[in-house]
Design an enzyme around this catalytic site. Structure first.
Site, PDB file in Angstrom:
ATOM      1  N   TYR A  44      13.747  22.803   8.797  1.00  0.00           N
ATOM      2  CA  TYR A  44      13.649  21.363   8.577  1.00  0.00           C
ATOM      3  C   TYR A  44      14.720  20.594   9.336  1.00  0.00           C
ATOM      4  CZ  TYR A  44      10.452  22.402   4.680  1.00  0.00           C
ATOM      5  OH  TYR A  44       9.401  22.841   3.926  1.00  0.00           O
ATOM      6  N   LYS A  91      12.761  36.917   5.126  1.00  0.00           N
ATOM      7  CA  LYS A  91      11.771  37.627   5.946  1.00  0.00           C
ATOM      8  C   LYS A  91      12.528  38.409   7.004  1.00  0.00           C
ATOM      9  CE  LYS A  91       7.425  38.514   6.856  1.00  0.00           C
ATOM     10  NZ  LYS A  91       6.669  39.424   5.964  1.00  0.00           N
ATOM     11  N   ASP A 118       6.696  37.080   1.379  1.00  0.00           N
ATOM     12  CA  ASP A 118       5.295  37.292   1.050  1.00  0.00           C
ATOM     13  C   ASP A 118       5.147  38.095  -0.237  1.00  0.00           C
ATOM     14  OD1 ASP A 118       6.498  39.292   2.525  1.00  0.00           O
ATOM     15  OD2 ASP A 118       4.729  39.776   3.719  1.00  0.00           O
ATOM     16  N   ASP A 151      10.953  25.707  -0.635  1.00  0.00           N
ATOM     17  CA  ASP A 151      10.014  24.604  -0.818  1.00  0.00           C
ATOM     18  C   ASP A 151       8.674  25.133  -1.323  1.00  0.00           C
ATOM     19  OD1 ASP A 151       8.820  22.139  -0.750  1.00  0.00           O
ATOM     20  OD2 ASP A 151       9.012  21.829   1.404  1.00  0.00           O
ATOM     21  N   ASP A 206       7.190  25.335  -5.613  1.00  0.00           N
ATOM     22  CA  ASP A 206       5.927  24.687  -5.996  1.00  0.00           C
ATOM     23  C   ASP A 206       4.980  25.688  -6.641  1.00  0.00           C
ATOM     24  OD1 ASP A 206       6.841  22.312  -5.062  1.00  0.00           O
ATOM     25  OD2 ASP A 206       5.308  22.028  -3.528  1.00  0.00           O
TER      26      ASP A 206
END
Length: 358
Positions: free
Chosen positions: A142, A193, A225, A249, A253
């Site tokens: 970001y 990751k 994942d 993020d 959620d």
């Protein structure tokens, strides 16, 4: 005691849910003898409408002078035509940077009474669960460089986004997560990751080293994942999830929906000082704005986090949390929580019920 709170109601349902949260804070003030002074400023889409940009220097100044910031939600399709650098969401990034907010704390707790609203099978979530996502806020993709170039393979234009983390940034957020775990179930799950990304390899190496400073806390590493799958398979296995900006993020959620509704989840964005920004994790929901049906609980519980983290008022924070649980136990439900249970109520009725139990 008097506390100054900068209030950014924002767009969509923001004004409705923030108004209820302000009422709840006033109730807490009356019960415990505190005074909360609110100063409203604009950010997001409403700021674009008023000033032509999502975040003004005036808003930043007011927020810096406050003891804490209460934020509703920003953005919506009304501003989809706005250039990327002036999108409403840029206000959030600007405020986080201006206030030095590097840690986003997002609890995800399933109240046993709301188990029917959870999309998972009863046997998976029976008894509820209580986890928290500790998400780094000021680095990652970001905040990297964003640019386009021509493909060397002749495939046309290529979009490029730079993902990176420094050792310092990872150390800072890792220590925050381990400190939180010490007063919870003493377990940190670091999500990355590292099998693919060099950024994640720096992340994993740094977290592993910081963990040695907290020998009483168990550390496990998990690929993002797999973490996404495990949240569905067995959310009870998690205590503190430590992860970067992008992965955090997404995972927060996902965790939010396991609580029965994204309208239940608060968040705190905090830095080195006590000043923080408190907001629900959901968006502005323009499709239901003005209908009086939005769930204000996430915003109200964000105020509980404000009392605890910025003001050191643990008893007052617990009063809000107990009142919220009591309202749910007594059957109060906004439409997103109903699932055939309780009485469907309006945004204001839910806020009023929580004030009553305070």
């Amino acid at each position: 005691m008097e506390y100054k709170i900068a209030v950014i109601k924002g767009d969509g349902i923001g004004p409705e849910i923030v108004s209820e949260a302000m009422d709840v804070l006033q109730c807490v003030g009356k019960r415990f003898g505190h005074t909360f002074r609110f100063q409203e400023v604009l950010a997001g889409g409403c700021s674009i409408d008023a000033y032509g940009k999502p975040l003004t220097e005036e808003t930043i100044a007011v927020c810096k002078e406050a003891d804490a910031v209460l934020l509703g939600a920003v953005g919506g399709p009304k501003w989809d035509h706005v250039p990327t650098e002036k999108r409403p969401e840029k206000a959030l990034l600007g405020l986080r940077a201006a206030l030095g907010l590097f840690a986003n704390i997002r609890p995800a707790m399933l109240y046993p009474i709301l188990a029917p609203a959870c999309p998972l099978r009863k046997e998976i979530v029976e008894g509820g669960f209580d986890l928290v996502v500790c998400r780094e806020l000021t680095g990652d993709v970001y905040f990297g460089q964003h640019y386009r170039k021509e493909s060397e393979r002749g495939w046309g234009e290529v979009g490029c986004d730079d993902m990176n983390y420094s050792v310092y940034e990872v150390e800072r957020i890792a220590r925050r997560a381990f400190a939180m775990a010490r007063v919870r179930a003493k377990k940190v799950t670091s999500v990355d990751k590292a099998n693919v990304l060099e950024t994640s390899r720096v992340w994993r190496e740094t977290v592993t080293r910081v963990a040695k400073e907290y020998p009483d806390v168990t550390l496990e590493h998990m690929y993002v994942d797999n973490a996404a799958m495990q949240l569905i398979h067995d959310p009870k296995q998690f205590d503190v999830i430590l992860t970067g900006n992008l992965f955090g993020d997404i995972l927060s959620d996902e965790a939010a929906m396991l609580t029965g509704s994204i309208g239940m989840l608060p968040s705190a964005s905090i830095g080195e000082s006590g000043v923080g920004m408190y907001e629900p994790i959901h968006g502005s929901a323009p499709d239901i704005a003005g209908k009086g049906i939005a769930n204000p609980i996430a915003t109200i519980l964000s105020c509980a986090m404000m009392l605890r983290y910025s003001f050191g008022l643990a008893e007052e924070a617990e009063a809000i949390e107990r009142a919220t649980q009591k309202a749910l136990e007594e059957g109060w439900r906004t439409a997103d929580l109903a699932a055939g249970q309780g009485t469907v109520c309006s945004t204001h009725e839910m806020g009023t019920a929580i004030c009553k139990y305070i």
